[in-house]
Every structure is written in C-alpha cells, then in structure tokens.
Write a protein that holds these residues in place. Structure first.
Motif, mmCIF file in Angstrom:
data_model
loop_
_atom_site.group_PDB
_atom_site.id
_atom_site.type_symbol
_atom_site.label_atom_id
_atom_site.label_comp_id
_atom_site.label_asym_id
_atom_site.label_seq_id
_atom_site.Cartn_x
_atom_site.Cartn_y
_atom_site.Cartn_z
ATOM 1 N N GLU A 94 9.117 17.221 -7.399
ATOM 2 C CA GLU A 94 8.393 17.448 -8.646
ATOM 3 C C GLU A 94 9.262 18.038 -9.756
ATOM 4 O O GLU A 94 9.211 17.550 -10.893
ATOM 5 C CB GLU A 94 7.170 18.335 -8.388
ATOM 6 N N PRO A 95 10.075 19.068 -9.503
ATOM 7 C CA PRO A 95 10.901 19.611 -10.599
ATOM 8 C C PRO A 95 11.852 18.576 -11.185
ATOM 9 O O PRO A 95 12.075 18.538 -12.397
ATOM 10 C CB PRO A 95 11.662 20.759 -9.930
ATOM 11 N N THR A 96 12.408 17.718 -10.302
ATOM 12 C CA THR A 96 13.317 16.662 -10.770
ATOM 13 C C THR A 96 12.572 15.679 -11.660
ATOM 14 O O THR A 96 13.052 15.302 -12.744
ATOM 15 C CB THR A 96 13.936 15.912 -9.581
ATOM 16 N N LYS A 97 11.402 15.249 -11.227
ATOM 17 C CA LYS A 97 10.617 14.298 -12.014
ATOM 18 C C LYS A 97 10.247 14.894 -13.366
ATOM 19 O O LYS A 97 10.354 14.228 -14.406
ATOM 20 C CB LYS A 97 9.352 13.902 -11.240
ATOM 21 N N ILE A 98 9.800 16.133 -13.375
ATOM 22 C CA ILE A 98 9.383 16.762 -14.633
ATOM 23 C C ILE A 98 10.554 16.864 -15.602
ATOM 24 O O ILE A 98 10.422 16.550 -16.795
ATOM 25 C CB ILE A 98 8.754 18.143 -14.351
ATOM 26 N N ALA A 99 11.712 17.270 -15.098
ATOM 27 C CA ALA A 99 12.891 17.383 -15.965
ATOM 28 C C ALA A 99 13.269 16.028 -16.556
ATOM 29 O O ALA A 99 13.606 15.920 -17.742
ATOM 30 C CB ALA A 99 14.059 17.970 -15.176
ATOM 31 N N LEU A 100 13.195 14.979 -15.742
ATOM 32 C CA LEU A 100 13.525 13.644 -16.224
ATOM 33 C C LEU A 100 12.501 13.159 -17.248
ATOM 34 O O LEU A 100 12.868 12.577 -18.282
ATOM 35 C CB LEU A 100 13.602 12.669 -15.052
ATOM 36 N N PHE A 101 11.232 13.403 -16.987
ATOM 37 C CA PHE A 101 10.206 12.989 -17.941
ATOM 38 C C PHE A 101 10.341 13.726 -19.274
ATOM 39 O O PHE A 101 10.092 13.163 -20.338
ATOM 40 C CB PHE A 101 8.806 13.194 -17.366
ATOM 41 N N GLN A 102 10.745 14.970 -19.223
ATOM 42 C CA GLN A 102 10.942 15.717 -20.474
ATOM 43 C C GLN A 102 12.095 15.122 -21.276
ATOM 44 O O GLN A 102 12.028 15.060 -22.513
ATOM 45 C CB GLN A 102 11.175 17.195 -20.165
ATOM 46 N N SER A 103 13.116 14.652 -20.584
ATOM 47 C CA SER A 103 14.227 13.985 -21.277
ATOM 48 C C SER A 103 13.781 12.653 -21.865
ATOM 49 O O SER A 103 14.091 12.318 -23.011
ATOM 50 C CB SER A 103 15.400 13.766 -20.311
ATOM 51 N N ILE A 104 13.053 11.868 -21.075
ATOM 52 C CA ILE A 104 12.551 10.573 -21.549
ATOM 53 C C ILE A 104 11.613 10.776 -22.729
ATOM 54 O O ILE A 104 11.624 10.008 -23.698
ATOM 55 C CB ILE A 104 11.827 9.829 -20.405
ATOM 56 N N ASP A 105 10.804 11.811 -22.653
ATOM 57 C CA ASP A 105 9.848 12.142 -23.711
ATOM 58 C C ASP A 105 10.550 12.325 -25.054
ATOM 59 O O ASP A 105 10.051 11.901 -26.108
ATOM 60 C CB ASP A 105 9.122 13.437 -23.312
ATOM 61 N N ARG A 106 11.722 12.948 -25.013
ATOM 62 C CA ARG A 106 12.479 13.182 -26.256
ATOM 63 C C ARG A 106 13.117 11.897 -26.786
ATOM 64 O O ARG A 106 13.329 11.751 -27.990
ATOM 65 C CB ARG A 106 13.564 14.247 -26.018
ATOM 66 N N ILE A 107 13.410 10.966 -25.879
ATOM 67 C CA ILE A 107 14.115 9.739 -26.249
ATOM 68 C C ILE A 107 13.170 8.678 -26.811
ATOM 69 O O ILE A 107 13.486 7.993 -27.774
ATOM 70 C CB ILE A 107 14.867 9.173 -25.025
ATOM 71 N N CYS A 108 11.997 8.547 -26.206
ATOM 72 C CA CYS A 108 11.110 7.426 -26.502
ATOM 73 C C CYS A 108 10.294 7.629 -27.775
ATOM 74 O O CYS A 108 9.946 8.762 -28.123
ATOM 75 C CB CYS A 108 10.157 7.200 -25.340
ATOM 76 N N PRO A 109 9.946 6.523 -28.453
ATOM 77 C CA PRO A 109 9.055 6.620 -29.613
ATOM 78 C C PRO A 109 7.658 7.068 -29.191
ATOM 79 O O PRO A 109 7.309 7.036 -28.006
ATOM 80 C CB PRO A 109 9.045 5.195 -30.175
ATOM 81 N N ASP A 110 6.863 7.456 -30.185
ATOM 82 C CA ASP A 110 5.555 8.055 -29.900
ATOM 83 C C ASP A 110 4.613 7.136 -29.116
ATOM 84 O O ASP A 110 3.785 7.608 -28.339
ATOM 85 C CB ASP A 110 4.871 8.472 -31.201
ATOM 86 N N HIS A 111 4.728 5.820 -29.314
ATOM 87 C CA HIS A 111 3.764 4.919 -28.682
ATOM 88 C C HIS A 111 4.067 4.649 -27.210
ATOM 89 O O HIS A 111 3.205 4.123 -26.494
ATOM 90 C CB HIS A 111 3.727 3.581 -29.436
#
Length: 283
Positions: A94-111
């Motif tokens: 879970e910590p690994t997934k959350i950290a990766l999703f937070q990075s992806i969240d910053r990269i991807c457009p809002d939609h």
C-alpha cells in the motif's frame, strides 16, 4: 468521457497482459516500468500473446501488428501526461502504491482517471491520498488477462458516477465482463479464492494428503482447471500471504489466519513459479 490513451504502470505479468488487451482493442498504450529489462520482456510477452490471439482466430494478423505498434514503453512516468486513464499494476504494498499514485497525480491532466489493479488493498484509502478521489477506482483484472473474461470494478467511497460509467464502458470495449463489487477486503474474487487456497495449504501442513493428491481432488472432483496449490504457485505465495493478512486484518476473524506453512515458504523465498520453487519446482 473519451478514453483513447491508456497508461499502464508495471510491466510484469499483470501489467503486460493489461497492456496487450488494451492494445489489441484499439487503444494507444503507454507502458512504464523503471526496469528496462521488464519492459523488454513485456514486449516479447505481448508479441507472443497477440500471435496466440491470431492463431485462435480472435484477431487478424493485421490487428496484431497494429496492436504491437500501439504499445509504447518508457522507464519514466512523465509519459502518462498524455493519458486519459492510468492503471497501476505493481507490487501489493500500500505505501508503494500510494506514493506512485501521488506522483502520477502530479503528472496527469485533471481529466485523467486513475485505477488500481490491486487484488485486496482499500481503494478508498488510496483515492484519499490523491487530489482526484472522484476519478479513482479499482479495475481488478484476472490472470492471464488476455484469456480471463472477468474484471472486478471496485468503487472507492469517493468515486463519481461518471468515472464508474467510463470504466464500465471501457470494460465492454475490451470484451470483458465487468462485475461491480464494494470496497471490502479481498473484494469478491480473493475473499472466496484465498481462504480456499489457504485451507488447501492447511491440509498439506497437517499431512492429510500430498501436494499432487490435494490438487487432483479439486481438479477431478470439483472440475477446477487447476489445483489450489498449483494455482497458489501461479499467483505467487507472497501475494497469497499478503491477501490473507489483509483479510485477517480487515475482518478481525481468525478464520482468515494464514497457514504457518505459507508463512514459512515465503520466509524461505519459495514464492512459486516466479522464483522457480513453490509447492512445485519450475525451470
């Protein structure tokens, strides 16, 4: 919500299978893994998988060729900036997934919709760690992805109706049957499957029967295509142990206690097929 570009994070067995299914159904796929060797192996697997589909008459040779050229690989997640949907298929931590999703969240457009292929972890907790919890949910494919028809769609508490409908429509375009389940430990598939596998391990641990005979009973008596111990090896004993711990922690019920033999085998590094040794030995 139109989805054309799909990102897949993780080029292992599940990630490469997910990438293949999207590619052969007309999507552009951005496959990311920080290990170049994993990406190389994934392309080989995808090419072989597409050829199998051609041999079975599922797709044409031209579709296979187009599908292979639709998969683009990169060791960097920046490529996800052009994606409408990103599916994570990495280790069940879970910590690994959350950290990766937070990075992806910053990269991807809002939609962009974010989805996890997790087999047990809470989607609600992961969604809450992003800035787009309404555009986050679970999309749990079965292994092998190109063959298995089912995909579990798991709504986080925050998932919007629009996001859910978009992934329902995508599942249909992939020729999958989408089953909706609640965000509950193990969802449906693993809440039922893993205790069965765990009980099979207990019958071995207690000397009730041999490995081969336990699997034979379930194959010949219950018409399962594969015995539970062989299946555990295919899934990965470390993954089986992780899911049993999630079930035990989530439900606080001793019936989900992992068999001591399962714990011992993981401690020994006997993970199953991927390590070359589990209940069976592999080349």
């Amino acid at each position: 919500m139109t989805i054309k570009q799909v990102g897949v994070l993780g080029a292992g067995t599940m990630g490469s299978g997910i990438a293949q299914v999207f590619a052969q159904n007309g999507f552009q796929v951005q496959l990311v893994d920080n290990q170049p060797s994993h990406l190389q192996n994934a392309i080989v697997k995808i090419q072989a998988g597409l050829q199998k589909c051609v041999d079975k008459g599922v797709i044409s040779a031209e579709q296979a060729k187009t599908g292979l050229t639709s998969v683009h690989t990169s060791p960097q997640m920046d490529i996800f900036a052009q994606c409408d949907l990103v599916i994570e298929a990495v280790t069940e931590e879970e910590p690994t997934k959350i950290a990766l999703f937070q990075s992806i969240d910053r990269i991807c457009p809002d939609h962009t919709i974010l989805a996890s292929n997790t087999s047990a972890i809470s989607l609600t907790r992961m969604a809450a760690a992003t800035k787009r919890p309404d555009r986050f949910m679970g999309m749990h494919f079965m292994n092998p992805v190109p063959v298995m028809q089912l995909v579990e769609l798991i709504r986080a508490l925050q998932t919007s109706d629009e996001t859910f409908q978009a992934l329902q429509e995508i599942s249909l375009k992939l020729n999958k049957t989408a089953v909706t389940v609640k965000d509950n430990p193990g969802f449906v598939s693993n809440r039922i499957l893993m205790p069965m596998i765990n009980e099979a391990i207990y019958t071995l641990y207690e000397g009730v029967a041999t490995i081969e005979d336990i699997d034979a009973v379930m194959k010949l008596g219950m018409n399962h295509p594969m015995g539970p111990l062989k299946l555990a090896d295919m899934i990965g004993l470390d993954t089986c142990l992780f899911i049993m711990n999630v079930l035990q922690d989530g439900f606080k019920d001793s019936k989900y206690r992992p068999c001591p033999l399962l714990q011992q085998m993981v401690d020994a590094g006997y993970y199953g097929k991927k390590s070359g040794k589990g209940f069976y030995e592999y080349d």
